[in-house]
Design an enzyme around this catalytic site. Sequence first.
Site, short mmCIF file in Angstrom:
data_model
loop_
_atom_site.label_atom_id
_atom_site.label_comp_id
_atom_site.label_asym_id
_atom_site.label_seq_id
_atom_site.Cartn_x
_atom_site.Cartn_y
_atom_site.Cartn_z
N ASP A 103 -14.39 -38.41 6.00
CA ASP A 103 -15.47 -38.03 5.10
C ASP A 103 -15.43 -36.50 4.99
OD1 ASP A 103 -17.85 -37.13 4.05
OD2 ASP A 103 -19.13 -38.32 5.37
N GLN A 127 -18.65 -32.53 3.67
CA GLN A 127 -19.21 -31.28 4.18
C GLN A 127 -18.13 -30.22 4.39
OE1 GLN A 127 -22.22 -29.13 4.48
NE2 GLN A 127 -22.59 -31.31 4.32
N CYS A 166 -29.90 -37.24 7.17
CA CYS A 166 -29.13 -38.49 7.01
C CYS A 166 -28.22 -38.72 8.21
CB CYS A 166 -28.30 -38.49 5.73
SG CYS A 166 -29.28 -38.42 4.25
N LYS A 173 -21.00 -30.68 -3.65
CA LYS A 173 -21.05 -29.83 -2.45
C LYS A 173 -20.08 -28.65 -2.57
CE LYS A 173 -23.46 -32.83 0.40
NZ LYS A 173 -23.29 -33.80 1.46
N HIS A 213 -22.79 -39.09 8.93
CA HIS A 213 -23.82 -39.23 7.90
C HIS A 213 -24.08 -40.73 7.72
CE1 HIS A 213 -25.41 -39.03 3.75
NE2 HIS A 213 -25.58 -37.73 3.92
C1 PLP Z 1 -23.42 -35.05 1.62
C2 PLP Z 1 -22.67 -35.85 2.58
C3 PLP Z 1 -22.41 -37.21 2.34
C4 PLP Z 1 -22.95 -37.95 1.15
O1 PLP Z 1 -22.50 -37.43 -0.05
P1 PLP Z 1 -23.09 -37.98 -1.43
O2 PLP Z 1 -22.67 -36.94 -2.41
O3 PLP Z 1 -24.57 -38.05 -1.25
O4 PLP Z 1 -22.50 -39.32 -1.65
C5 PLP Z 1 -21.67 -37.89 3.27
N1 PLP Z 1 -21.19 -37.29 4.37
C6 PLP Z 1 -21.40 -35.99 4.63
C7 PLP Z 1 -20.83 -35.38 5.86
C8 PLP Z 1 -22.16 -35.23 3.75
O5 PLP Z 1 -22.39 -33.94 4.01
#
Ligand code: PLP
Length: 413
Positions: A207, A210, A371, A233, A130
């Site tokens: 990260d 997701q 993104c 999320k 992302h």
């Molecule tokens: C949604 C997402 C982000 C960003 O999250 P925010 O809540 O917008 O800061 C980063 N990485 C992944 C894989 C995502 O799905």
Amino acid sequence: MSEPNTMPMIFDVEKIREDFPILKREVNGKPLVYLDNAATSQKPQAVIDCIVDYYSNYNANIHRGVHTLSQEATDAYELARRKIQNHFNIKFAEEIIFTSGTTHGINIVSNGFASILKAGDEVLVSAMEHHSNIVPWQMLCKKTGATLKVIPMNEDGVLILSEYEKLLSTRTKLVFVNHVSNALGTINPIQQIIEKAHTAGAAVLIDGAQACSHIKADLQELDADFYVTSAHKMCGPTGIGILYGKKSWLEQLPPYQGGGEMIKEVTFEKTTYADLPHKFEAGTPNVAGGISFGAAIDYLNEIGFDAIKAYEDELLAYATEKLLEIDGLKIYGTAKDKTSVISFNLDGIHPYDVGTIVDKLGIAVRTGHHCAQPIMDFYNIPGTVRASFSFYNTKEEVDRLVSAVSKAQMMLS
Ligand SMILES: *Cc1c(COP(=O)(O)O)cnc(C)c1O
């Protein structure tokens, strides 16, 4: 990452849907089919109630008041931190920093490493990140003179681990990989990625934005140095998330923001910083957000992550099969290990046009680059239509998606 002690339970999707008031609404005269869960999930009544209860009954600033409301709010906020600690099997509660979300968490770490990295150091990022896990590291490299290198992926949207191993060296200081790709759904083998990085002496940031609604990550077992995620999320509110960092790292990194809450002692000559986690929690935090993040975690665990995963896998298999029956439909992201995300295009038709038509039929999907522009460049496409499923979606909703996409194809070709 398994839950040995959960009771087997019957997954009653209709009963679960009752928990989500928004699922009763109509869009463009049709019952809403919400398939944009990878962007943000919907909120169950338990989370909405938790926010209302906080503002109705014990709203106060935390950590510094002696009065009753402040103590109640502080206790609830710190209880939420412990729920998060249990959920992710984190060793120490002070290794959890409340943030405004994944993006904020990554920026705390990248900012901190500005004082550690030197010219000649290397950092590795995966080809399927992302933008929030790319841009802060580019900024860091610009500041420090370190070099950003990319772990490549194959046509299925799977990272090529043999190439990753070749990139690792004594120059590698940091590796950043998402647990699950938001654009492709690929579940990355983060345990292996972390082990290999550690062997080379590099730290790893995962990260988890997701992954967190689909997979319960065990952070002690994974041994990640940093893990970031966003509550929104995983059925929680927006504007709150966590940065997990190993204590030794968080003690070493300088604070990101200066202000109230993050200090021990301030004079005009000098300030000493508060202990973890407060060192990284400057200012009045999102109290309602933190407390209701805890409620979201309780809600998800009541359903159980094994049950969620099994049901979502079934939806994914069904949706994949049905969508592929449409002539000229191509799916991007065909890894064996996937969460319930399907990115696709119709031959010769722009994804935006498909998204617009299915919205007229009450169906919310995402269109665009999600993104993750480097992924779109890899496949040489402007973007995709992305349908992302949650445990509250149904096979009937998949059928409605498939028929809407077929209709869009007829109208647009
Ligand atoms: C949604 C997402 C982000 C960003 O999250 P925010 O809540 O917008 O800061 C980063 N990485 C992944 C894989 C995502 O799905």
